[in-house]
Design an enzyme around this catalytic site. Structure first.
Site, PDB file in Angstrom:
ATOM      1  N   ARG A 272      13.071  13.875 -38.320  1.00 10.21           N
ATOM      2  CA  ARG A 272      12.164  12.778 -38.669  1.00 10.21           C
ATOM      3  C   ARG A 272      10.833  12.749 -37.938  1.00 10.21           C
ATOM      4  O   ARG A 272       9.947  12.005 -38.326  1.00 10.21           O
ATOM      5  CB  ARG A 272      12.888  11.441 -38.471  1.00 10.21           C
ATOM      6  CG  ARG A 272      13.907  11.170 -39.558  1.00 10.21           C
ATOM      7  CD  ARG A 272      14.827  10.049 -39.176  1.00 10.21           C
ATOM      8  NE  ARG A 272      15.572  10.451 -38.000  1.00 10.21           N
ATOM      9  CZ  ARG A 272      16.349   9.644 -37.286  1.00 10.21           C
ATOM     10  NH1 ARG A 272      16.459   8.385 -37.618  1.00 10.21           N
ATOM     11  NH2 ARG A 272      16.991  10.086 -36.240  1.00 10.21           N
TER      12      ARG A 272
ATOM     13  N   ARG B 255      12.519  13.240 -47.373  1.00 12.76           N
ATOM     14  CA  ARG B 255      13.641  12.300 -47.277  1.00 12.76           C
ATOM     15  C   ARG B 255      13.477  11.103 -48.224  1.00 12.76           C
ATOM     16  O   ARG B 255      14.449  10.415 -48.522  1.00 12.76           O
ATOM     17  CB  ARG B 255      13.760  11.797 -45.843  1.00 12.76           C
ATOM     18  CG  ARG B 255      14.847  12.424 -45.032  1.00 12.76           C
ATOM     19  CD  ARG B 255      16.238  11.972 -45.443  1.00 12.76           C
ATOM     20  NE  ARG B 255      16.709  10.868 -44.619  1.00 12.76           N
ATOM     21  CZ  ARG B 255      16.906   9.661 -45.076  1.00 12.76           C
ATOM     22  NH1 ARG B 255      16.664   9.367 -46.321  1.00 12.76           N
ATOM     23  NH2 ARG B 255      17.350   8.730 -44.267  1.00 12.76           N
TER      24      ARG B 255
ATOM     25  N   ASP C 194      24.577  18.703 -40.687  1.00 11.94           N
ATOM     26  CA  ASP C 194      24.999  17.830 -39.591  1.00 11.94           C
ATOM     27  C   ASP C 194      26.362  18.278 -39.087  1.00 11.94           C
ATOM     28  O   ASP C 194      27.156  18.826 -39.850  1.00 11.94           O
ATOM     29  CB  ASP C 194      25.071  16.364 -40.034  1.00 11.94           C
ATOM     30  CG  ASP C 194      25.080  15.442 -38.818  1.00 11.94           C
ATOM     31  OD1 ASP C 194      23.994  15.133 -38.302  1.00 11.94           O
ATOM     32  OD2 ASP C 194      26.188  15.079 -38.358  1.00 11.94           O
TER      33      ASP C 194
HETATM   34  O1  CP3 Z   1      18.456  20.770 -35.314  1.00 10.32           O
HETATM   35  C1  CP3 Z   1      18.112  20.591 -36.500  1.00 10.32           C
HETATM   36  O2  CP3 Z   1      16.997  20.232 -36.839  1.00 10.32           O
HETATM   37  C2  CP3 Z   1      19.131  20.894 -37.577  1.00 10.32           C
HETATM   38  C3  CP3 Z   1      19.766  19.758 -38.163  1.00 10.32           C
HETATM   39  C4  CP3 Z   1      20.708  18.883 -37.360  1.00 10.32           C
HETATM   40  C5  CP3 Z   1      20.904  17.506 -37.646  1.00 10.32           C
HETATM   41  N1  CP3 Z   1      21.917  17.048 -36.867  1.00 10.32           N
HETATM   42  C6  CP3 Z   1      20.137  16.749 -38.651  1.00 10.32           C
HETATM   43  C7  CP3 Z   1      20.133  15.286 -38.631  1.00 10.32           C
HETATM   44  C8  CP3 Z   1      21.580  19.219 -36.317  1.00 10.32           C
HETATM   45  C9  CP3 Z   1      21.757  20.537 -35.573  1.00 10.32           C
HETATM   46  C10 CP3 Z   1      22.346  18.040 -36.024  1.00 10.32           C
HETATM   47  C11 CP3 Z   1      23.409  18.008 -35.015  1.00 10.32           C
HETATM   48  C12 CP3 Z   1      23.998  16.727 -34.637  1.00 10.32           C
HETATM   49  N2  CP3 Z   1      24.303  15.666 -35.444  1.00 10.32           N
HETATM   50  C13 CP3 Z   1      24.439  16.402 -33.329  1.00 10.32           C
HETATM   51  C14 CP3 Z   1      24.383  17.323 -32.144  1.00 10.32           C
HETATM   52  C15 CP3 Z   1      23.029  17.405 -31.568  1.00 10.32           C
HETATM   53  C16 CP3 Z   1      22.628  16.212 -30.767  1.00 10.32           C
HETATM   54  O3  CP3 Z   1      21.610  15.593 -31.133  1.00 10.32           O
HETATM   55  O4  CP3 Z   1      23.289  15.902 -29.782  1.00 10.32           O
HETATM   56  C17 CP3 Z   1      24.956  15.104 -33.364  1.00 10.32           C
HETATM   57  C18 CP3 Z   1      25.519  14.315 -32.179  1.00 10.32           C
HETATM   58  C19 CP3 Z   1      24.880  14.642 -34.697  1.00 10.32           C
HETATM   59  C20 CP3 Z   1      25.327  13.355 -35.255  1.00 10.32           C
HETATM   60  C21 CP3 Z   1      24.202  12.568 -35.771  1.00 10.32           C
HETATM   61  N3  CP3 Z   1      23.548  12.819 -36.981  1.00 10.32           N
HETATM   62  C22 CP3 Z   1      23.592  11.426 -35.208  1.00 10.32           C
HETATM   63  C23 CP3 Z   1      24.013  10.790 -33.885  1.00 10.32           C
HETATM   64  C24 CP3 Z   1      22.576  11.005 -36.092  1.00 10.32           C
HETATM   65  C25 CP3 Z   1      21.762   9.739 -36.012  1.00 10.32           C
HETATM   66  C26 CP3 Z   1      20.819   9.694 -34.922  1.00 10.32           C
HETATM   67  C27 CP3 Z   1      19.596  10.478 -35.257  1.00 10.32           C
HETATM   68  O5  CP3 Z   1      19.095  11.202 -34.388  1.00 10.32           O
HETATM   69  O6  CP3 Z   1      19.119  10.348 -36.380  1.00 10.32           O
HETATM   70  C28 CP3 Z   1      22.536  11.924 -37.170  1.00 10.32           C
HETATM   71  C29 CP3 Z   1      21.619  11.920 -38.321  1.00 10.32           C
HETATM   72  C30 CP3 Z   1      20.773  13.124 -38.516  1.00 10.32           C
HETATM   73  N4  CP3 Z   1      21.164  14.422 -38.322  1.00 10.32           N
HETATM   74  C31 CP3 Z   1      19.414  13.132 -38.974  1.00 10.32           C
HETATM   75  C32 CP3 Z   1      19.022  14.486 -39.054  1.00 10.32           C
HETATM   76  C33 CP3 Z   1      17.709  15.026 -39.540  1.00 10.32           C
HETATM   77  C34 CP3 Z   1      18.595  11.918 -39.355  1.00 10.32           C
HETATM   78  C35 CP3 Z   1      19.025  11.456 -40.703  1.00 10.32           C
HETATM   79  C36 CP3 Z   1      17.891  10.919 -41.556  1.00 10.32           C
HETATM   80  O7  CP3 Z   1      17.016  11.706 -41.950  1.00 10.32           O
HETATM   81  O8  CP3 Z   1      17.950   9.736 -41.860  1.00 10.32           O
END
Ligand code: CP3
Length: 342
Positions: free
Chosen positions: A29, A38, A74
């Site tokens: 984002r 998005r 994710d």
């Molecule tokens: O690294 C990258 O850009 C690749 C994509 C990626 C996402 N999530 C996209 C995402 C990767 C590698 C992840 C891993 C992920 N997901 C982790 C491990 C990495 C870390 O940050 O510790 C975890 C704990 C998650 C679980 C998760 N997914 C959370 C806690 C959240 C919400 C909080 C946040 O940062 O948005 C997500 C949502 C998420 N995953 C988004 C994206 C682009 C945002 C969703 C949106 O666009 O509305």
């Protein structure tokens, strides 16, 4: 354009002419182009539409000049395939968290080709699009981090539910972890078979455990995943959030690269990990809110401390935050390339 293999060479401890850099959560984002994409689809739809996932993956390659691509997806996608209804608000929510033996028994160990074909298709599309560009990283969550979301139902502050299960019902916890471990291993191997050129295991919450609990309840399962990977030529990166105090244990899980946060100096981390493990990190993501000269100073400091021995991949110590100014992220990438060039 010639294929840029700096990242893969650094993972393999080979010499590089400059330090490769990418950013955890780089496809996200903080990019205006991501926010525009998005608007067309919700997050899960984007993850499940290979063309959209591929498009999002490429944004930071085009706009920032990073040296590796990470698949847009994710860590919770395979958990949904195990049979748990998943929603993003945008933080992940499982409406029915795992609290009983019956629920653990009902979990599937899904076949990735059948349950998440969209992930594998996105990887195949990306390998074609990235042929002359940069390597593609696949990923999964470590078993412990996936268990925290499955048992808590969402993010958590104190992780009481997962710890209650761990401490009060260790056999049930182990049964859950075994299922996740098997799912994870199959999932990563399917990504490698589809073309992922490296894989990263995210143990975002491993650092909430005491070293003794980490060694008992998390490490053996991550090690089992790593041992089960068809890793011929495919580097494995193991990142444990808030994991600096656990580095001697993390090393024993056997990855090629260990991801570190910013709570330890990188020279100290390299000393603990030794010369045969590459290291990835360790810029504080909130320092991207500092003025550009301060960002540049910190980049120099990390490069200096990382030293001349091969095996450093520059990265943040955790994911890039959504309000990060894009030009500051770009300044970081440029600074790494400029100051590390030999
Ligand atoms: O690294 C990258 O850009 C690749 C994509 C990626 C996402 N999530 C996209 C995402 C990767 C590698 C992840 C891993 C992920 N997901 C982790 C491990 C990495 C870390 O940050 O510790 C975890 C704990 C998650 C679980 C998760 N997914 C959370 C806690 C959240 C919400 C909080 C946040 O940062 O948005 C997500 C949502 C998420 N995953 C988004 C994206 C682009 C945002 C969703 C949106 O666009 O509305």
């Amino acid at each position: 354009m010639a294929f840029n293999d700096l990242f893969l060479r650094a993972c393999r401890l080979e010499p590089v002419e400059m330090t490769p850099v990418w950013m955890m959560r780089q496809a996200g984002r903080f990019l205006a182009t991501y926010r525009a994409l998005r608007k067309k689809a919700d997050f899960l739809t984007m993850c499940k539409t290979p063309e959209l996932a591929a498009q999002a993956t490429l944004l930071p390659i085009d706009e920032l000049g990073v040296d590796a691509a990470i698949l847009f997806s994710d860590i919770l996608i395979p958990v949904e395939a195990m049979g748990m209804a998943l929603d993003f608000t945008p933080a992940p929510v499982f409406a029915e968290p795992i609290r009983s033996e019956k629920q653990i028994q009902a979990l599937r160990i899904p076949d990735p080709e059948e349950s998440v074909p969209f992930v594998l298709e996105a990887i195949r599309i990306l390998r074609r699009e990235l042929t002359d560009r940069v390597p593609l990283i696949g990923f999964s969550g470590a078993p412990f981090t996936l268990a925290t979301y499955m048992v808590e139902g969402s993010g958590s502050k104190n992780f009481i539910e997962v710890k209650r299960l761990m401490y009060q019902e260790p056999d049930l916890f182990a049964a859950l972890m075994e299922k996740i471990t098997e799912t994870d291993t199959r999932y990563l191997n399917a990504q490698i078979a589809a073309g992922a050129q490296a894989v990263q295991i995210f143990d975002t919450w491993g650092g909430i455990l005491t070293p003794e609990d980490y060694e008992t309840y998390a490490l053996p399962y991550t090690k089992e995943v790593i041992d089960g990977l068809n890793r011929d030529g495919v580097p494995v990166i193991h990142y444990v959030g808030t994991g600096s105090a656990l580095l001697p244990l993390i090393k024993t899980a056997g990855s090629d690269v260990v991801g570190i946060d910013w709570r330890i100096r990188i020279d100290e981390a390299r000393r603990i990990l030794g010369p045969d493990t590459a290291v990835q990190g360790n810029f504080d993501p909130t320092a991207l809110f500092a003025p550009v000269p301060e960002i540049q100073r910190r980049v120099k400091e990390i490069l200096h401390r990382a030293g001349d021995a091969p095996g450093h991949i520059f990265n943040l110590g955790h994911g890039i935050l959504p309000p990060t100014p894009e030009d500051h992220a770009k300044a970081l990438i440029d600074a790494v390339h400029t100051y590390s060039r030999k």
